[in-house]
Design an enzyme around this catalytic site. Structure first.
Site, PDB file in Angstrom:
ATOM      1  N   TYR A 125       0.762  -1.225  -0.017  1.00 19.39           N
ATOM      2  CA  TYR A 125      -0.097   0.102   0.058  1.00 19.39           C
ATOM      3  C   TYR A 125       0.779   1.290  -0.005  1.00 19.39           C
ATOM      4  CZ  TYR A 125      -3.606   3.522   1.695  1.00 19.39           C
ATOM      5  OH  TYR A 125      -4.347   4.470   1.729  1.00 19.39           O
ATOM      6  N   PRO A 149      -4.732  11.915   2.939  1.00 21.21           N
ATOM      7  CA  PRO A 149      -5.319  12.006   4.168  1.00 21.21           C
ATOM      8  C   PRO A 149      -4.677  11.094   5.176  1.00 21.21           C
ATOM      9  CG  PRO A 149      -6.457  11.238   2.171  1.00 21.21           C
ATOM     10  CD  PRO A 149      -4.886  11.279   2.017  1.00 21.21           C
TER      11      PRO A 149
END
Length: 247
Positions: A153, A183
Site C-alpha cells: 500500500y 489524508p
C-alpha cells in the site's frame, strides 16, 4: 457557495467514504457529477440529488482500461466535457510481507496507482478541449508511519506522489493543475477492518487526537478543484490532523 458552478466532476470510489462525501459537497457547490465505482452507487446518487445536484453513475473497474474508456464515453454523452477528475478509489489490504503474495501486490498497484494513469489518458484530452482542468490524486500519510502490513500500500501511495508531480510537469503548458492529498487514516468502510492498535497508533502521532472523518478530507480537495487553486500544481497537501510537519 457555488464555487464549482458549471463544472463537471468525475469522482472514483464514489460509493462510500471520502468519495461519497466529496460528491455531495461538489453537488452543493454547483458541479455536475459522474460517480464511478465497482459497487452499487444508488445511495450516493440519491444523496447527490437530495443536495440539488445532477449526476450519472458509472459502474467501473478502475484497474481496467476498458472501464475508463466506457466512463469517458458516458461522461461525454451526458455532459460533453470533463473539468475535474478526483482519483479516490483505492484498497487497503493489511498483510504482512511474510503473507503478502504477488497477486495482492499487483492488485493493489492496479487499483491504487495504475488507475490514475488510465484515467488521465481518457480525461486529459477533454480538459484540453476547454483549456481548464483540475486533477486531484489521493495518496496517504501512511508513507511516514511505522505501520506494519502495508508495504504494498505504501509503495502505491508513494507512486501516486511521483505520478502527480510528473503529470503536473506534462500538463503545465495546458494550465491543467495536478495535485495530491495525503489524508490521515480516515474512518470509512474501507478502513473498518483495521485493528484498534493500528488506529490508536496513528491517532497518537497526530496533533488532533481523533480519527479523521470524510468531511475533514473533502475541504482541501474542494479548494484544489476550484478557481482559487489556479496557480498550485504538483503539490502534496497533507490532511492529517498535524501528523506530518513538513517545512
Amino acid at each position: 457557495m457555488k464555487t464549482h458552478q458549471n463544472r463537471v466532476a468525475v469522482v472514483s470510489g464514489a460509493a462510500k467514504g471520502i468519495g461519497q462525501e466529496l460528491a455531495i459537497q461538489l453537488a452543493q457547490r454547483g458541479a455536475a457529477l459522474a460517480l464511478l465505482d465497482i459497487v452499487d452507487l444508488s445511495q450516493t446518487l440519491q444523496l447527490v440529488e437530495n443536495a440539488g445536484g445532477t449526476a450519472i453513475k458509472v459502474e467501473c473497474d478502475v484497474s481496467a482500461q476498458e472501464g475508463w474508456k466506457a466512463a469517458a464515453e458516458a461522461v461525454r454523452t451526458a455532459f460533453g466535457r470533463c473539468d475535474i477528475l478526483v482519483n479516490n478509489a483505492g484498497i487497503y489490504p493489511n498483510i504482512h510481507i511474510d503473507d503478502l503474495d504477488f497477486k495482492t501486490w499487483r492488485r493493489t498497484f492496479e487499483i491504487n496507482l495504475d488507475s490514475m494513469f488510465l484515467s488521465a489518458k481518457v480525461f486529459v484530452p477533454m480538459m484540453r478541449e476547454n483549456k481548464w482542468g483540475r486533477i486531484v490524486n489521493v495518496s496517504s500519510t501512511s508513507i511516514v508511519t511505522n505501520t506494519s502490513g502495508v508495504s504494498h500500500y505504501m509503495a502505491t501511495k508513494m507512486g501516486v506522489i511521483g505520478f502527480t508531480r510528473g503529470l503536473a510537469n506534462d500538463l503545465g503548458k495546458d494550465f491543467i493543475t495536478v495535485n495530491a492529498v495525503a489524508p490521515a487514516l480516515t474512518a470509512t468502510p474501507g478502513t473498518s477492518h483495521l485493528p484498534d492498535v493500528v488506529r490508536d497508533g496513528v491517532v497518537n502521532l497526530q496533533a488532533f487526537k481523533r480519527m479523521a472523518v470524510p468531511h475533514d478530507i473533502v475541504g482541501p480537495i474542494l479548494f484544489l478543484t476550484s478557481d482559487d487553486a489556479q496557480f498550485m500544481t504538483g503539490q502534496l497537501l497533507a490532511v492529517d490532523g498535524g501528523m506530518m510537519k513538513v517545512s
